[in-house]
Structure formats: C-alpha cells, structure tokens
Design a protein around this motif. Sequence first.
Motif, short mmCIF file in Angstrom:
data_model
loop_
_atom_site.label_atom_id
_atom_site.label_comp_id
_atom_site.label_asym_id
_atom_site.label_seq_id
_atom_site.Cartn_x
_atom_site.Cartn_y
_atom_site.Cartn_z
N ARG A 191 -7.91 -10.18 8.10
CA ARG A 191 -8.33 -10.73 9.39
C ARG A 191 -9.66 -10.11 9.81
N PHE A 192 -10.54 -10.98 10.31
CA PHE A 192 -11.86 -10.56 10.79
C PHE A 192 -11.98 -10.97 12.26
N GLU A 193 -12.05 -9.99 13.14
CA GLU A 193 -12.09 -10.26 14.58
C GLU A 193 -13.49 -10.02 15.12
N CYS A 194 -13.97 -10.95 15.94
CA CYS A 194 -15.29 -10.81 16.56
C CYS A 194 -15.22 -9.85 17.75
N PHE A 195 -16.21 -8.97 17.89
CA PHE A 195 -16.24 -8.07 19.03
C PHE A 195 -17.30 -8.45 20.05
N ALA A 196 -18.09 -9.48 19.74
CA ALA A 196 -19.10 -10.00 20.66
C ALA A 196 -19.42 -11.42 20.25
N ASP A 197 -20.20 -12.11 21.07
CA ASP A 197 -20.57 -13.48 20.74
C ASP A 197 -21.34 -13.52 19.43
N THR A 198 -20.99 -14.47 18.60
CA THR A 198 -21.67 -14.67 17.33
C THR A 198 -21.68 -16.16 17.02
N THR A 199 -22.16 -16.51 15.86
CA THR A 199 -22.17 -17.92 15.45
C THR A 199 -21.31 -18.08 14.20
N ILE A 200 -20.82 -19.31 14.02
CA ILE A 200 -20.01 -19.58 12.84
C ILE A 200 -20.81 -19.32 11.57
N SER A 201 -22.08 -19.70 11.56
CA SER A 201 -22.89 -19.53 10.36
C SER A 201 -23.10 -18.06 10.03
N ALA A 202 -23.33 -17.23 11.06
CA ALA A 202 -23.52 -15.79 10.81
C ALA A 202 -22.23 -15.16 10.29
N ALA A 203 -21.11 -15.53 10.92
CA ALA A 203 -19.82 -14.99 10.48
C ALA A 203 -19.49 -15.47 9.07
N GLN A 204 -19.74 -16.74 8.82
CA GLN A 204 -19.47 -17.31 7.49
C GLN A 204 -20.25 -16.58 6.41
N HIS A 205 -21.53 -16.34 6.66
CA HIS A 205 -22.36 -15.66 5.68
C HIS A 205 -21.86 -14.23 5.43
N ALA A 206 -21.53 -13.51 6.48
CA ALA A 206 -21.11 -12.11 6.35
C ALA A 206 -19.76 -12.01 5.63
N ILE A 207 -18.81 -12.86 6.01
CA ILE A 207 -17.48 -12.81 5.40
C ILE A 207 -17.53 -13.22 3.93
N ASN A 208 -18.24 -14.32 3.65
CA ASN A 208 -18.33 -14.78 2.26
C ASN A 208 -19.07 -13.77 1.38
N HIS A 209 -20.05 -13.09 1.97
CA HIS A 209 -20.77 -12.06 1.23
C HIS A 209 -19.82 -10.93 0.81
N LEU A 210 -18.93 -10.55 1.72
CA LEU A 210 -17.96 -9.50 1.41
C LEU A 210 -16.96 -9.98 0.36
N LEU A 211 -16.49 -11.21 0.50
CA LEU A 211 -15.52 -11.73 -0.47
C LEU A 211 -16.12 -11.80 -1.87
N GLU A 212 -17.38 -12.21 -1.96
CA GLU A 212 -18.04 -12.26 -3.26
C GLU A 212 -18.20 -10.87 -3.86
N ALA A 213 -18.50 -9.89 -3.01
CA ALA A 213 -18.63 -8.51 -3.49
C ALA A 213 -17.29 -7.99 -4.00
N TRP A 214 -16.22 -8.26 -3.27
CA TRP A 214 -14.89 -7.86 -3.73
C TRP A 214 -14.53 -8.54 -5.04
N ARG A 215 -14.84 -9.83 -5.14
CA ARG A 215 -14.54 -10.56 -6.38
C ARG A 215 -15.33 -10.00 -7.56
N ALA A 216 -16.62 -9.69 -7.35
CA ALA A 216 -17.46 -9.18 -8.43
C ALA A 216 -16.99 -7.82 -8.92
N ASN A 217 -16.23 -7.12 -8.08
CA ASN A 217 -15.72 -5.80 -8.47
C ASN A 217 -14.27 -5.87 -8.94
N GLY A 218 -13.69 -7.08 -8.97
CA GLY A 218 -12.32 -7.23 -9.43
C GLY A 218 -11.28 -6.83 -8.41
N GLN A 219 -11.67 -6.68 -7.13
CA GLN A 219 -10.72 -6.27 -6.10
C GLN A 219 -9.91 -7.43 -5.56
N ILE A 220 -10.46 -8.63 -5.64
CA ILE A 220 -9.71 -9.84 -5.33
C ILE A 220 -9.87 -10.79 -6.51
#
Length: 257
Positions: A7-36
């Motif tokens: 779960r990723f919770e927002c702590f201030a106003d943000t945009t869907i595009s900014a959140a999408q980029h940040a979350i997907n970036h983390l998921l790709e990093a985890w995948r590239a390391n074999g963590q997911i």
Amino acid sequence: MFVCEVRFECFADTTISAAQHAINHLLEAWRANGQILGREFAVSFHDGEFKARLMLPAQDSLANRHNSPWAKAALKGLTDAKILPPREKLLGQDINANESATHTPEWQLLYTSYVHMCSPVRSGDNLLPIPLYKLPATFNGDHKQLIRWQTEWQACDELQMASATKAEFAALDELCNVGSDLFRRGWDLRGRIEYLTKIPTYYYLYRVGGSSLQDELARPCPRCGSTGWRLDEPLLDMFHFRCEPCRIVSNLSWDYQ
C-alpha cells in the motif's frame, strides 16, 4: 512464493501521473532485483491510497537489506511524489507455486520455461529457485540482464511449444544451438554468476529431436565434442548429460522420453 499487498499512501496533494511514475519506478527496480516476480503489476487507487498485489519469492523479499541501489533511489523518489514509504501485508503462500531454495547449494544452474515466473537460477540439490536478490548483482547493481535473458528464453519456449508457425524452428534453434545468441548470452551470465558466487553454475541446454534413440544416447557435448558427458543416472530425474568443462547440462531428447 508468497502473495503480498503493498500500500502506498499519499501524505500531501499529488497527481496521478507523479504517483504512477514513482510507484512503477519502484516496482521495476524490485523486479530487476528479483524481489518481485512477474511482468505486469496491477496498481489500484482508492481514497488517496494506491495498492499493488505482488508475488514474492520469500516472505522477507521486500526487506530493506535486499534492496538494490536502484530500489533505494526509487524509494526516495516516492517522497518527491508525496507518497509515504510502502506498507506491506503478507496475504499468504501461493499454493500453485514453488517454494524457494533456502540453503546454499553444492552446484546451481540456469533453468527456466515459459510456465515459470520464478528465478531462473536453480539449486542443483533440488531444482528449487534461488531468489536473485540473494546473489551478488550480476551487472550494474541488480539482475535485469538475467531477467531479460529469461524473458527471451521463455518467449522462444512458448513459440516452440505452440508449434503453430514457422517461428517454431527459429525458436528451437535459439534454445538448442550452442551457436545461438540466446545460448551465448545465457552462458556468459552463467559464468558471471559462478565467478561471483564461487559455486559451480551450469547452463541447461534444451534438447528435442534426434534421428534415433541410439544416436541420442551417443551424442557428444555440442560445445566441446566430448563423448563422456552422458551420466549413468539422470540428475534430478531430468538431466541425462553433464559436461564439466563446458558447464552444460542437457536432457535426453524429449522425443525419446
């Protein structure tokens, strides 16, 4: 393997595009390391919170100690997108998936197929997958080159299993031929893993076809020509051939099993 909700919770106003980029970036990093595991990750949004359901090799796969430099940087990127650090909820073990290897093996191998999403590095003791993040990074801080090779091997495997187009023969050449690009890159990665882990590491060479069972039993190692690589008993009930100098294991042609 285990199913986990992150779960990723927002702590201030943000945009869907900014959140999408940040979350997907983390998921790709985890995948590239074999963590997911897997290729596609559904991320839902409701009441200011994003949720992703992920497949993990082990219960502690997302622990900070396993994060690659890319994953650590991606976690910091969540703050810039006004998102709190992720919270994990383990949902349980996947009853349809293999468990991961837990002990350092005497030998290991590169082995995958189009039906497997787990690590392509397998224990030679029991053929269980070894989570990639437990291995030293193969290149540039993680294992994305190894995962890319696995994706290409699986694509070729699916084509040859479908047997529906002429592409089957090109795919089989990549899987079975020691002169193919797929073999060359995989065999080089195998060598890199062996160098880093100091554990004998082999490449699984897929085998199908052959003119007769007699010729198949007598076939030499396709890389060095050795005729002494046939084993008296198959390893792990699957590999009938092993060439020590070439670090190759192979099966008796599936046409004769």
